[in-house]
Design an enzyme around this catalytic site. Structure first.
Site, PDB file in Angstrom:
ATOM      1  N   ASP A  13       0.857  -1.188   0.000  1.00 21.51           N
ATOM      2  CA  ASP A  13       0.000   0.000   0.000  1.00 21.51           C
ATOM      3  C   ASP A  13       0.890   1.234   0.000  1.00 21.51           C
ATOM      4  O   ASP A  13       1.972   1.237   0.609  1.00 21.51           O
ATOM      5  CB  ASP A  13      -0.914   0.019   1.231  1.00 21.51           C
ATOM      6  N   GLU A  15       0.895   5.594   0.461  1.00 25.61           N
ATOM      7  CA  GLU A  15       0.239   6.866   0.750  1.00 25.61           C
ATOM      8  C   GLU A  15       0.966   7.930  -0.057  1.00 25.61           C
ATOM      9  O   GLU A  15       2.188   7.850  -0.263  1.00 25.61           O
ATOM     10  CB  GLU A  15       0.281   7.185   2.244  1.00 25.61           C
ATOM     11  N   HIS A 156      -6.022   4.200   5.989  1.00 23.50           N
ATOM     12  CA  HIS A 156      -5.235   5.127   5.183  1.00 23.50           C
ATOM     13  C   HIS A 156      -3.836   5.369   5.752  1.00 23.50           C
ATOM     14  O   HIS A 156      -3.231   6.402   5.462  1.00 23.50           O
ATOM     15  CB  HIS A 156      -5.971   6.456   4.992  1.00 23.50           C
ATOM     16  N   ASP A 161      -3.272  -0.718   6.137  1.00 23.00           N
ATOM     17  CA  ASP A 161      -4.033  -1.089   4.934  1.00 23.00           C
ATOM     18  C   ASP A 161      -3.472  -2.358   4.294  1.00 23.00           C
ATOM     19  O   ASP A 161      -4.228  -3.138   3.703  1.00 23.00           O
ATOM     20  CB  ASP A 161      -4.036   0.068   3.937  1.00 23.00           C
TER      21      ASP A 161
END
Length: 271
Positions: A13, A15, A156, A161
């Protein structure tokens, strides 16, 4: 247990400062390596200094501030370290929820630092969730994880995640499919077409007819004769827009519902 004899998989994941590769930057990389029974083998979690201020809108979503990133290393350091970790025990499968997003950002950032693409495909758990849980109110990662009873940390943030992706994959026996996969590539330089669908580009350019085996839709499951027009992405899902010769109008077919496609060589192109 399903999948217990296969090699490890890695849930990843990212960000970011926003949603657009080439404009926005990665600020956190997370990954969880797990075996065929879902047991965690290793984790990777690093913040990445983006070389620019954090977008207030993005900070409201993931909570990563400029202060948190002040001592973080840049992408030139973090991304090679991440791919060294990833490829040191090359995974059977790499997973992400809305894989096209992660594949595009990683591809663009690797191109920006002059690194070759790693030849890795990312399997989309969003497409899997849409197919397996058609009546779910939302297919967002946090919503699906809650529906399946997958416990993790704050939504998030990259590592939490990743745990949601791992839990979703195990709960849905993801290895059984269906699978929609994207290559890690720079979307600024090329359109990200799901893996296994590259032949569509030639069919679209030539106006060739195809026969697809389609599951679901307004006409139910069965074969369709189509002339493909273009690929689009909407709501995290990939669609093939095509002229349907059964219904005699243009419509969109969700790729995770297309079981197979074959060229109808004797058919003439349709204008």
């Amino acid at each position: 247990m399903p999948g217990s004899r296969i090699g490890p998989s890695v849930a990843i994941d990212l960000e970011t400062t926003g949603l657009i590769p080439g404009v926005d930057r990665i600020v956190e990389v997370g990954a969880v390596r797990f075996d065929g029974e879902g047991r965690v083998l290793d984790r990777f979690d690093r913040l990445v200094h983006p070389g620019r201020p954090m977008s207030p809108a993005a900070e409201r979503i993931h909570g990563i501030s400029d202060a948190m990133l002040a001592e973080a290393e840049p992408r030139e350091v973090v991304l090679p370290a991440f791919f060294d970790w990833l490829l040191d025990n090359r995974p059977h499968r790499v997973l992400a929820h809305h894989a096209r997003f992660d594949a595009g950002f990683l591809g663009n950032e690797l191109a920006a630092i002059g690194r070759q693409m790693p030849g890795i495909e990312i399997t989309d758990t969003l497409a899997l969730a849409r197919r397996r849980l058609p009546k779910a109110g939302s297919h967002r990662l946090d919503a699906v994880a809650e529906l399946l009873g997958v416990a993790a940390g704050p939504a998030h943030r990259a590592l939490a995640d990743c745990e949601r992706v791992r839990g979703l994959w195990v709960a849905l026996d993801g290895e059984a499919g269906p699978h929609v996969r994207y290559p890690i590539a720079d979307p600024v330089q090329e359109q990200l077409i799901p893996c296994g669908w590259e032949g569509l580009s030639a069919a679209i350019a030539a106006g060739h007819r195809l026969q697809i085996c389609y599951e679901g839709g307004s006409r139910g499951s069965g074969p369709r004769e189509i002339t493909p027009r273009r690929l689009i992405h909407k709501g995290g899902a990939a669609y093939l827009v095509a002229f349907c010769h059964l219904e005699r109008f243009e419509k969109a077919f969700r790729l995770d519902r297309v079981v197979s496609f074959d060229l109808i060589e004797s058919a003439r192109p349709v204008a």
